[in-house]
Design an enzyme around this catalytic site. Structure first.
Site, PDB file in Angstrom:
ATOM      1  N   LYS A  61       0.894  -1.091  -0.095  1.00  0.00           N
ATOM      2  CA  LYS A  61      -0.036  -0.074  -0.046  1.00  0.00           C
ATOM      3  C   LYS A  61       0.921   1.138   0.028  1.00  0.00           C
ATOM      4  O   LYS A  61       0.568   2.295  -0.607  1.00  0.00           O
ATOM      5  CB  LYS A  61      -1.008  -0.088   1.183  1.00  0.00           C
ATOM      6  CG  LYS A  61      -2.045  -0.794   1.153  1.00  0.00           C
ATOM      7  CD  LYS A  61      -2.804  -1.304   2.104  1.00  0.00           C
ATOM      8  CE  LYS A  61      -3.750  -2.445   2.192  1.00  0.00           C
ATOM      9  NZ  LYS A  61      -4.365  -2.862   3.470  1.00  0.00           N
ATOM     10  N   GLN A 105      -4.814  -1.725   9.902  1.00  0.00           N
ATOM     11  CA  GLN A 105      -4.613  -2.962   9.013  1.00  0.00           C
ATOM     12  C   GLN A 105      -4.963  -4.157  10.048  1.00  0.00           C
ATOM     13  O   GLN A 105      -4.739  -4.231  11.230  1.00  0.00           O
ATOM     14  CB  GLN A 105      -3.152  -3.463   8.823  1.00  0.00           C
ATOM     15  CG  GLN A 105      -2.822  -4.744   8.127  1.00  0.00           C
ATOM     16  CD  GLN A 105      -3.673  -4.483   6.677  1.00  0.00           C
ATOM     17  OE1 GLN A 105      -3.300  -3.533   5.940  1.00  0.00           O
ATOM     18  NE2 GLN A 105      -3.865  -5.646   6.446  1.00  0.00           N
ATOM     19  N   ASP A 128     -10.760   2.981   4.502  1.00  0.00           N
ATOM     20  CA  ASP A 128     -11.170   1.971   4.158  1.00  0.00           C
ATOM     21  C   ASP A 128     -12.681   1.505   4.096  1.00  0.00           C
ATOM     22  O   ASP A 128     -13.104   0.538   3.598  1.00  0.00           O
ATOM     23  CB  ASP A 128     -10.668   1.000   5.255  1.00  0.00           C
ATOM     24  CG  ASP A 128      -9.611  -0.164   4.963  1.00  0.00           C
ATOM     25  OD1 ASP A 128      -9.571  -0.283   3.704  1.00  0.00           O
ATOM     26  OD2 ASP A 128      -9.156  -0.674   5.704  1.00  0.00           O
TER      27      ASP A 128
END
Ligand code: NAP
Length: 291
Positions: A61, A105, A128
């Protein structure tokens, strides 16, 4: 788009190449950042513990963020961190005006509850799209970020000119990460698919899928979808990831389905790269919303 230059599978299906479309999208974001005068746009990643696959995801990422002209900041926390320490780290990013997008994460190590951590992230920085408030915005069609995997599938549908209006779509899997937001995105006004949501208790999955123009398989069950599930010409998106001795395997039996489908994503190289590209796009959009 011109699909004449598009790769096809041996069976003649359009190969929806997530790596290629990701690269196009990343280049496009970089151009948009440059056209805006190259403002500093920062994606912050938070990783708790030393889970190897999570480290790989976070690094990739960061790499893609750089290619898109975005900055990244990484907060790595010890696996033994307390709930309060994790929340304090996220709160700092929430309060920092130089940070535009925050990605925690998941999964967090055992003993840590992700919900209060995610709850700290305001919808605009929730790139997200995973928090309750982001999901509420998606349902209510308000500005915000939709989760990246289903958004990536919407981008592939657009990129490969796959008609959605009036189509019948089946989404297999009902998680808040993939299946549920996918149902909402496909059923939105303007997209206008008629969507069926399938899950582990669905009776006769073959019958449910066989009438579908679009199938999104997000069950995480290796080889769940075969040729018998697929109407000739349907577009099939493989989201599921199962790690086997033979490597990564999707929910779709690619070899047999590609002979029937009109378009298909490979696994790997389909929906995964698009997930990362859409994270970058959400971060760019977050900066625009915060400006
Ligand atoms: P999840 O929370 O475990 O949800 C899986 C869903 O699939 C559940 O709703 C489950 O039904 C359903 N399901 C399981 N087995 C089924 C079967 N045999 N028939 C029909 N439905 C079945 O998983 P997730 O987080 O949504 O992730 C799904 C998969 O996608 C995983 O393999 C994950 O690794 C992968 N993934 C890939 C990407 C990508 O970028 N490609 C991104 C995220 C996730 P119930 O609700 O009835 O249990």
């Amino acid at each position: 788009m011109n699909i004449n230059d598009t790769d096809r599978t041996p069976g003649g299906a359009i190969l929806m190449d997530g790596n290629k479309v990701r690269d196009e999208l990343i280049v496009d974001i970089a151009k948009r950042v440059a056209a805006d005068g190259s403002p500093k746009i920062c994606l912050a990643t938070v990783l708790v513990g030393d889970d190897k696959p999570s480290q790989v995801y976070v690094r990739s990422k960061q790499r893609k963020a750089a290619e898109a002209g975005l900055e990244s900041r990484h907060i790595g926390l010890d696996g033994a961190s307390s709930q309060t320490q994790v929340q304090d780290a996220v709160q700092e990013l929430v309060d920092d005006p130089a940070v535009h997008g925050i990605l925690v994460q998941l999964p967090l190590p055992d003993g840590l509850d992700p919900e209060p951590v995610l709850d700290l992230i305001p919808p605009i920085k929730d790139v997200d799209g995973l928090t309750e408030r982001s999901m509420g915005r998606l349902v209510r069609n308000k500005p915000g970020h939709a989760p990246c995997t289903p958004t990536g599938i919407m981008r592939l549908l657009e990129r490969y000119d796959i008609a959605t209006s009036g189509s019948r779509a089946v989404v297999i899997g009902r998680s808040t990460l993939v299946g549920l937001p996918q149902v909402l995105l496909l059923g939105r006004k303007g997209v206008d698919a008629t969507v069926t949501l399938a899950h582990s208790r669905t009776a006769d999955l073959v019958e449910v899928c066989a009438g579908a123009d679009i199938i999104v398989a997000a069950a995480g069950t290796a080889g769940l979808i075969g040729a018998e599930h697929v109407k000739p010409g349907a577009a099939v998106f493989d989201v599921g990831i199962s790690r086997t001795e033979d490597g990564i395997v999707g929910d779709v039996r690619f070899d047999e389905v590609q002979a029937v489908a009109g378009a298909i994503t490979p696994m790997p190289g389909g929906t995964g790269p698009m997930t990362i590209a859409c994270l970058m796009e959400n971060t760019y959009n977050a900066a625009r919303m915060l400006a």
